[in-house]
Scaffold this motif. Structure first.
Motif, PDB file in Angstrom:
ATOM      1  N   GLU A 361     -30.992   9.841  11.759  1.00 45.79           N
ATOM      2  CA  GLU A 361     -29.635   9.334  11.459  1.00 45.79           C
ATOM      3  C   GLU A 361     -28.581  10.126  12.227  1.00 45.79           C
ATOM      4  O   GLU A 361     -27.656   9.570  12.842  1.00 45.79           O
ATOM      5  CB  GLU A 361     -29.375   9.476   9.962  1.00 45.79           C
ATOM      6  N   GLU A 362     -28.790  11.494  12.269  1.00 46.92           N
ATOM      7  CA  GLU A 362     -27.850  12.330  13.017  1.00 46.92           C
ATOM      8  C   GLU A 362     -27.921  12.050  14.503  1.00 46.92           C
ATOM      9  O   GLU A 362     -26.910  12.000  15.219  1.00 46.92           O
ATOM     10  CB  GLU A 362     -28.159  13.806  12.764  1.00 46.92           C
ATOM     11  N   ARG A 365     -26.036   9.073  15.317  1.00 49.35           N
ATOM     12  CA  ARG A 365     -24.594   9.310  15.294  1.00 49.35           C
ATOM     13  C   ARG A 365     -24.094   9.923  16.613  1.00 49.35           C
ATOM     14  O   ARG A 365     -23.089   9.523  17.184  1.00 49.35           O
ATOM     15  CB  ARG A 365     -24.251  10.232  14.120  1.00 49.35           C
ATOM     16  N   PHE A 366     -24.904  10.893  17.118  1.00 49.35           N
ATOM     17  CA  PHE A 366     -24.496  11.522  18.388  1.00 49.35           C
ATOM     18  C   PHE A 366     -24.570  10.530  19.547  1.00 49.35           C
ATOM     19  O   PHE A 366     -23.718  10.523  20.425  1.00 49.35           O
ATOM     20  CB  PHE A 366     -25.383  12.746  18.672  1.00 49.35           C
ATOM     21  N   GLN A 368     -24.161   7.372  19.279  1.00 47.34           N
ATOM     22  CA  GLN A 368     -22.996   6.465  19.115  1.00 47.34           C
ATOM     23  C   GLN A 368     -21.728   7.100  19.700  1.00 47.34           C
ATOM     24  O   GLN A 368     -20.912   6.438  20.345  1.00 47.34           O
ATOM     25  CB  GLN A 368     -22.773   6.160  17.630  1.00 47.34           C
ATOM     26  N   VAL A 369     -21.605   8.443  19.455  1.00 48.98           N
ATOM     27  CA  VAL A 369     -20.438   9.148  20.015  1.00 48.98           C
ATOM     28  C   VAL A 369     -20.450   9.033  21.534  1.00 48.98           C
ATOM     29  O   VAL A 369     -19.432   8.700  22.175  1.00 48.98           O
ATOM     30  CB  VAL A 369     -20.443  10.636  19.585  1.00 48.98           C
ATOM     31  N   ARG A 372     -19.568   5.501  22.570  1.00 49.83           N
ATOM     32  CA  ARG A 372     -18.158   5.167  22.347  1.00 49.83           C
ATOM     33  C   ARG A 372     -17.250   5.850  23.376  1.00 49.83           C
ATOM     34  O   ARG A 372     -16.378   5.233  23.978  1.00 49.83           O
ATOM     35  CB  ARG A 372     -17.774   5.629  20.928  1.00 49.83           C
ATOM     36  N   PRO A 417     -15.441   0.153  16.248  1.00 51.90           N
ATOM     37  CA  PRO A 417     -15.569   1.553  15.804  1.00 51.90           C
ATOM     38  C   PRO A 417     -14.213   2.216  15.566  1.00 51.90           C
ATOM     39  O   PRO A 417     -14.042   2.948  14.590  1.00 51.90           O
ATOM     40  CB  PRO A 417     -16.282   2.240  16.975  1.00 51.90           C
TER      41      PRO A 417
END
Ligand code: ADP
Length: 566
Positions: A361-362, A365-366, A368-369, A372, A417
């Motif tokens: 999950e982490e 998230r990274f 996705q960063v 983005r 986002p």
């Protein structure tokens, strides 16, 4: 963006004023002063000389008449001094001077005296009372042989009084009516210096012909050796003689209009006559007057031209300074905008590389960063590149049927986002059956991205954004229809003044929130260029603190297939 350039602009203004403005004004003032003084000197000299010529002319004319009367009376004066008055003396008065016609002689001066007081008694006043000055008093006279004069001579009481009281050789002109020629009376002094008779002539001014005047003025006025270069001055003057009825009797030199320097009365010799002197056509005085007016006008025009050019140069220089400053602010902003996503990407990449993530999950998230921030970087870089291409006139637009609904959906999705991160409520208002619009879909997407990006950046607490699309399909008669793509926010809004300027390249509002929000100042300028390339426009409705609505308005149908920068 406005600048800290006040110092530079002030210096520029000072240099321009000291180097151009002040010298131009000083030179103009000096020129005007000099022209005025030279002009006044010339004008004073000309009018002084004109006035002198007029008085000299009148004086000369008067003296000439007196001289001729004296010359004609010389013999009879001599005769009366020795012998008293008699009819034979009339012959001595026939001198043949055409000016003095019809001689007459009034021998019995006692009768005139008695006549004056007798008339007073007759008027019911006590004997010895002098008559009112203009009472006509008739005296018996010897007539000229041709009988032109009546048996008596009539003159006002004051003239008789003056003639009889005289002790000098003098003459009196008696105007006796508009139709008749005036009478010249000369007292004749007897043995004891008393007036013993009065000689008279009719003054025939018809004898004062053109030759007489010309000869007189040429010699005695313009040939006067006391006046420096009087002959030369004659060319610059126009001299005219008018009689008592205002009729012009003589003129020398072509007059320049009605303007006269001065007029002089001829005096008792010719009552009511005057000599007028003005500039002649082509006189230096007229040239000088025209020159002074032209010099003033020219000076005014040149000063105005110089100051206008100076003002324009200052405005231009000031605009250049503003642009240069906006460019450096732009560089600072853009490098900051590039640094932030790069730092985030590097940080996320390093974290992943070092395996410092605890679970999938982490990791997601990274990732996705990274995703983005990469999109954000691409958006920014495309922004700058597009701007550069359009500025260089190299941008090619490709128009094809574009579904605005799809453009809106895809763009809103890209911003999802950011909407979530900023807790924005977004409403999309696009009718389902929207007809296609002929446009460059990539360029339209860029416009919409700019609008939404700004709406996100410049919304404060009220985080509600609405995206609307409407299309009016093309109609008949060459109507291309209209597509409207609008983004409304409830953010900081704009003042009417800033509303005018936000489409200028590099411009950013300088107060408030905008200081904290980074941006390039290029977005809206790009949008306007894209709109114009489509033959459309951008509309803004905004009020400070209430929010703004930016609308891209495009024709629904394009008459061209592909075009460069508009
Ligand atoms: P920037 O990158 O600074 O956002 P833009 O050209 O997109 O550049 O916008 C120019 C300026 O217009 C912005 O700096 C901002 O001051 C103002 N502006 C643009 N959109 C909005 C909005 N929705 N609300 C308030 N001000 C706005």
């Amino acid at each position: 963006m406005r600048l800290g350039s006040a110092g530079a602009r002030r210096r520029l203004m000072l240099i321009a004023l000291l180097g151009v403005g002040v010298p131009v004004l000083v030179l103009a003032a000096f020129g005007a002063y000099q022209t005025r003084h030279l002009g006044r000197y010339l004008s004073d000299t000309s009018s002084d000389y004109g006035a002198y010529a007029a008085s000299l002319g009148a004086q000369t004319l008067s003296q000439e008449l007196e001289r001729r009367v004296s010359a004609s009376a010389a013999d009879i004066r001599l005769a009366t001094l020795w012998g008293g008055a008699s009819q034979r003396l009339l012959n001595l008065m026939n001198t043949g001077d055409p000016l003095l016609r019809d001689p007459c002689l009034v021998p019995d001066t006692e009768v005139i005296r008695a006549g004056e007081t007798a008339s007073a008694t007759a008027e019911g006043k006590p004997a010895g009372t002098p008559l009112p000055p203009d009472t006509p008093v008739a005296a018996r006279a010897f007539r000229s042989p041709d009988g032109a004069l009546a048996g008596e001579v009539t003159a006002p009481a004051r003239v008789w009084r003056a003639v009889l009281g005289t002790v000098y050789d003098t003459m009196y002109v008696v105007p006796i009516g508009p139709a008749q020629r005036p009478l010249v009376l000369v007292p004749l002094l007897g043995f004891q210096g008393r007036v013993v008779a009065v000689a008279g002539w009719r003054l025939d001014d018809a004898a004062l012909d053109q030759r007489f005047f010309r000869g007189l003025f040429t010699v005695r006025v313009f040939g006067d050796p006391r006046v420096y270069r009087a002959d030369r001055m004659a060319g610059a003057l126009s001299l005219a003689v008018y009689d008592e009825s205002g009729r012009e009797r003589f003129r020398m030199g072509q007059p320049a209009g009605d303007f006269v320097y001065a007029e002089s009365r001829v005096g008792p010799a010719l009552p009511g006559w005057r000599v007028a002197v003005g500039p002649s056509a082509g006189s230096p005085y007229l040239w000088m007057r025209r020159f002074v007016v032209a010099a003033y006008l020219l000076m005014l025009f040149l000063v105005a031209l110089c100051l206008a050019a100076l003002l324009m140069a200052l405005q231009q220089a000031s605009a250049e300074i503003r642009l240069a400053e906006a460019k450096s602010a732009f560089l600072a902003n853009v490098s900051h905008e590039l640094k932030t996503p790069l730092a985030l990407i590097r940080m996320a990449g390093e974290t992943l590389q070092l395996g410092r993530v605890r679970n999938d999950e982490e990791r997601l998230r990274f990732l996705q960063v990274i995703n983005r921030e990469c999109r954000r970087l691409t958006f920014m870089i495309n922004h700058v590149l597009d701007f550069a291409t359009i500025e260089a006139g190299k941008k090619e637009f490709h128009f094809h049927p574009t579904d605005l609904g799809r453009v809106v959906r895809e763009t809103v999705e890209v911003f999802e986002p950011q909407f979530q991160a900023g807790q924005f409520e977004v409403r999309v208002d696009v009718p389902p059956d929207l007809p296609p619009v002929e446009a460059d879909s990539e360029a339209v997407t860029r416009c919409l991205m700019n609008f939404i990006d700004n709406a996100v950046k410049y919304s404060k607490d009220s985080r509600f954004i609405e995206v609307r699309a409407r299309v009016r399909p093309p109609g008949g008669d060459g109507d291309a229809g209209e597509a409207r793509l609008a983004v409304a926010d409830h953010g900081i809004g704009l003042t009417p003044h800033d509303r005018e300027r936000i489409f200028d390249k590099f411009f950013r509002v300088e107060q408030g929130l905008v200081h904290d929000v980074k941006g390039s100042g290029l977005g809206l300028s790009l949008v306007r260029q894209i709109a114009e390339a489509h033959g459309g426009r951008v509309e803004v409705e905004s009020s400070l603190g209430q929010g703004s609505t930016f609308t891209l308005v495009l024709p629904a149908r394009q008459d061209r297939v592909s075009t460069g920068r508009s």
